[in-house]
Design a protein around this motif. Structure first.
Motif, PDB file in Angstrom:
ATOM      1  N   MET A   1       0.850  -1.188   0.000  1.00 27.43           N
ATOM      2  CA  MET A   1       0.000   0.000   0.000  1.00 27.43           C
ATOM      3  C   MET A   1       0.885   1.237   0.000  1.00 27.43           C
ATOM      4  SD  MET A   1      -3.141   1.160   0.054  1.00 27.43           S
ATOM      5  CE  MET A   1      -4.083  -0.267   0.628  1.00 27.43           C
ATOM      6  N   GLY A   2       0.576   2.193  -0.919  1.00 27.71           N
ATOM      7  CA  GLY A   2       1.381   3.388  -1.033  1.00 27.71           C
ATOM      8  C   GLY A   2       1.093   4.373   0.070  1.00 27.71           C
ATOM      9  N   ASP A   3       1.765   5.512  -0.006  1.00 29.57           N
ATOM     10  CA  ASP A   3       1.578   6.578   0.969  1.00 29.57           C
ATOM     11  C   ASP A   3       0.217   7.237   0.734  1.00 29.57           C
ATOM     12  OD1 ASP A   3       1.719   8.648   2.699  1.00 29.57           O
ATOM     13  OD2 ASP A   3       3.445   9.626   1.766  1.00 29.57           O
ATOM     14  N   ASP A   4      -0.647   7.193   1.754  1.00 29.33           N
ATOM     15  CA  ASP A   4      -1.991   7.735   1.622  1.00 29.33           C
ATOM     16  C   ASP A   4      -2.100   9.171   2.123  1.00 29.33           C
ATOM     17  OD1 ASP A   4      -2.879   5.415   0.547  1.00 29.33           O
ATOM     18  OD2 ASP A   4      -3.959   4.710   2.329  1.00 29.33           O
ATOM     19  N   SER A   5      -0.975   9.803   2.426  1.00 33.42           N
ATOM     20  CA  SER A   5      -1.040  11.136   3.039  1.00 33.42           C
ATOM     21  C   SER A   5      -1.732  12.136   2.117  1.00 33.42           C
ATOM     22  CB  SER A   5       0.366  11.617   3.399  1.00 33.42           C
ATOM     23  OG  SER A   5       1.205  11.648   2.246  1.00 33.42           O
ATOM     24  N   LEU A   6      -1.446  12.085   0.814  1.00 29.82           N
ATOM     25  CA  LEU A   6      -2.069  13.016  -0.116  1.00 29.82           C
ATOM     26  C   LEU A   6      -3.565  12.722  -0.257  1.00 29.82           C
ATOM     27  CD1 LEU A   6      -1.891  15.348  -2.094  1.00 29.82           C
ATOM     28  CD2 LEU A   6      -1.114  13.727  -3.853  1.00 29.82           C
ATOM     29  N   ILE A   7      -3.913  11.425  -0.265  1.00 32.30           N
ATOM     30  CA  ILE A   7      -5.312  11.011  -0.402  1.00 32.30           C
ATOM     31  C   ILE A   7      -6.183  11.614   0.705  1.00 32.30           C
ATOM     32  CG2 ILE A   7      -6.889   9.034  -0.330  1.00 32.30           C
ATOM     33  CD1 ILE A   7      -5.291   9.098  -2.871  1.00 32.30           C
ATOM     34  N   HIS A   8      -5.633  11.715   1.900  1.00 33.60           N
ATOM     35  CA  HIS A   8      -6.413  12.175   3.052  1.00 33.60           C
ATOM     36  C   HIS A   8      -6.152  13.632   3.426  1.00 33.60           C
ATOM     37  CE1 HIS A   8      -7.841   8.126   3.654  1.00 33.60           C
ATOM     38  NE2 HIS A   8      -6.597   7.675   3.643  1.00 33.60           N
ATOM     39  N   ASP A   9      -5.360  14.334   2.597  1.00 35.58           N
ATOM     40  CA  ASP A   9      -5.042  15.734   2.883  1.00 35.58           C
ATOM     41  C   ASP A   9      -6.132  16.623   2.270  1.00 35.58           C
ATOM     42  OD1 ASP A   9      -4.052  18.254   3.233  1.00 35.58           O
ATOM     43  OD2 ASP A   9      -2.126  17.890   2.236  1.00 35.58           O
ATOM     44  N   GLN A  10      -7.068  17.092   3.085  1.00 33.97           N
ATOM     45  CA  GLN A  10      -8.193  17.884   2.585  1.00 33.97           C
ATOM     46  C   GLN A  10      -7.794  19.264   2.089  1.00 33.97           C
ATOM     47  OE1 GLN A  10     -10.873  17.580   6.026  1.00 33.97           O
ATOM     48  NE2 GLN A  10     -12.186  16.249   4.781  1.00 33.97           N
ATOM     49  N   SER A  11      -6.563  19.669   2.342  1.00 35.55           N
ATOM     50  CA  SER A  11      -6.108  20.979   1.877  1.00 35.55           C
ATOM     51  C   SER A  11      -5.318  20.885   0.578  1.00 35.55           C
ATOM     52  CB  SER A  11      -5.236  21.640   2.950  1.00 35.55           C
ATOM     53  OG  SER A  11      -4.027  20.905   3.126  1.00 35.55           O
ATOM     54  N   ALA A  12      -5.213  19.690   0.008  1.00 32.65           N
ATOM     55  CA  ALA A  12      -4.325  19.479  -1.138  1.00 32.65           C
ATOM     56  C   ALA A  12      -4.935  19.883  -2.476  1.00 32.65           C
ATOM     57  CB  ALA A  12      -3.881  18.022  -1.195  1.00 32.65           C
ATOM     58  N   GLY A  13      -6.221  20.214  -2.503  1.00 31.16           N
ATOM     59  CA  GLY A  13      -6.835  20.717  -3.731  1.00 31.16           C
ATOM     60  C   GLY A  13      -6.843  19.720  -4.862  1.00 31.16           C
ATOM     61  N   ILE A  14      -6.578  20.228  -6.082  1.00 32.89           N
ATOM     62  CA  ILE A  14      -6.714  19.404  -7.281  1.00 32.89           C
ATOM     63  C   ILE A  14      -5.717  18.259  -7.295  1.00 32.89           C
ATOM     64  CG2 ILE A  14      -5.160  20.827  -8.682  1.00 32.89           C
ATOM     65  CD1 ILE A  14      -8.415  19.027  -9.819  1.00 32.89           C
ATOM     66  N   GLU A  15      -4.545  18.425  -6.690  1.00 36.06           N
ATOM     67  CA  GLU A  15      -3.554  17.354  -6.672  1.00 36.06           C
ATOM     68  C   GLU A  15      -4.095  16.133  -5.934  1.00 36.06           C
ATOM     69  OE1 GLU A  15      -0.930  17.187  -8.428  1.00 36.06           O
ATOM     70  OE2 GLU A  15      -1.201  19.225  -9.176  1.00 36.06           O
ATOM     71  N   ARG A  16      -4.878  16.371  -4.894  1.00 33.10           N
ATOM     72  CA  ARG A  16      -5.496  15.255  -4.159  1.00 33.10           C
ATOM     73  C   ARG A  16      -6.447  14.492  -5.066  1.00 33.10           C
ATOM     74  NH1 ARG A  16     -10.174  15.719   0.470  1.00 33.10           N
ATOM     75  NH2 ARG A  16     -10.020  13.576   1.289  1.00 33.10           N
ATOM     76  N   LEU A  17      -7.284  15.199  -5.813  1.00 30.67           N
ATOM     77  CA  LEU A  17      -8.244  14.543  -6.699  1.00 30.67           C
ATOM     78  C   LEU A  17      -7.536  13.781  -7.807  1.00 30.67           C
ATOM     79  CD1 LEU A  17     -11.175  14.021  -7.465  1.00 30.67           C
ATOM     80  CD2 LEU A  17     -11.181  16.205  -8.696  1.00 30.67           C
ATOM     81  N   LEU A  18      -6.470  14.345  -8.348  1.00 31.21           N
ATOM     82  CA  LEU A  18      -5.708  13.653  -9.386  1.00 31.21           C
ATOM     83  C   LEU A  18      -5.100  12.358  -8.846  1.00 31.21           C
ATOM     84  CD1 LEU A  18      -3.929  16.717 -11.043  1.00 31.21           C
ATOM     85  CD2 LEU A  18      -5.787  15.353 -12.017  1.00 31.21           C
TER      86      LEU A  18
END
Length: 272
Positions: A1-18
């Motif tokens: 399982m990869g790093d999920d930090s970006l997946i759960h970062d609600q402040s990450a904007g469009i990068e999170r959705l991508l």
């Protein structure tokens, strides 16, 4: 399982959705349904989401509009993910493309041209720029580039506007109304004497001319028909409510009674 930090970062904007889309489409660890989707299978959802955005705007439901805009954004992300996997383009190249296009189409904002011009002149300038863009794409015909999958009424108006720009148009609404009467008579003739296919053709001709009349009157036929659909829904619901007070349903009634209830609903709307 990869790093999920970006997946759960609600402040990450469009990068999170991508990143979420990349994970959903991962051939090894993604969602089986998402992995199977293609441009073609996703396209109907894209159209549906655009209509849901329009519906939320018409109802002035701003919280719902926020959600629907997110759903529509997801469609763009979905298509760009598929495009990137196939080597056609990426999300960033799509953003660059539309940004360059908007800058090029607004020289009076981002360039040296004066902003001191009428809306009509800006429209003419916009169309001239778009014509240049079509020429670069080898779309030399007046009607080239009008999307085939637009709603039929909307596409009819766009085709008519294109033709009008080169002078193929009636000069006044009277001639359009005359044409509507002519097409209506031809539809009756087809109904009485010709085939079903002929009726379909004549009905299409009649609808096309009605769309043309809407254009001449500066009316969006899609908006006009949506209003009438909503009005029909309200009034028929009033018929059902009135029948329900009598312990009846529409199938227990008859056309005469329902017509009377329709008229009552119509009067109630106008006096409310």
């Amino acid at each position: 399982m990869g790093d999920d930090s970006l997946i759960h970062d609600q402040s990450a904007g469009i990068e999170r959705l991508l990143e979420i889309m990349r994970r959903l489409r991962d051939p090894q660890t993604g969602c089986p349904w998402d992995i199977e989707q293609t441009f073609e299978t996703i396209a109907p959802y894209t159209i549906e989401e655009a209509y849901e955005v329009a519906d939320a705007i018409e109802r002035r439901d701003w919280p719902e509009l926020e959600g629907e805009l997110g759903d529509l954004l997801l469609q763009s992300v979905y298509h760009t993910a598929i495009g990137e996997e196939a080597g056609h383009f990426s999300f960033q190249s799509v953003v660059t493309n539309i940004s360059d296009k908007m800058v090029a189409r607004h020289p009076h904002v981002f360039g040296d041209e004066s902003r001191d011009k009428s809306a009509e002149q800006q429209t003419r300038d916009w169309e001239a720029i778009k014509a240049t863009e079509r020429a670069k794409k080898a779309q030399g015909g007046t009607l080239d580039g009008v999307a085939l999958n637009l709603p039929a009424l909307l596409r009819a108006v766009k085709l008519q506007k294109r033709a009008a720009r080169v002078g193929f148009d009636w000069p006044d609404t009277g001639q359009v109304i005359d044409k509507i009467q002519e097409e209506a008579a031809e539809l009756v003739e087809a109904r009485d004497h010709l085939s079903h296919d002929a009726m379909v053709d004549e009905m299409g001709d009649l609808l096309f001319v009605v769309a043309n009349l809407a254009r001449h009157l500066d009316i969006d036929p899609e908006e006009a028909l949506r209003r009438t659909n909503a009005k029909f829904t309200r009034r028929f619901s009033a018929i059902e409510a009135s029948l329900a007070t009598q312990g009846k349903r529409p199938e227990d009634s008859n056309l005469s009674e329902m017509d009377a209830l329709w008229d009552a609903a119509k009067i109630a709307e106008k006096t409310s």
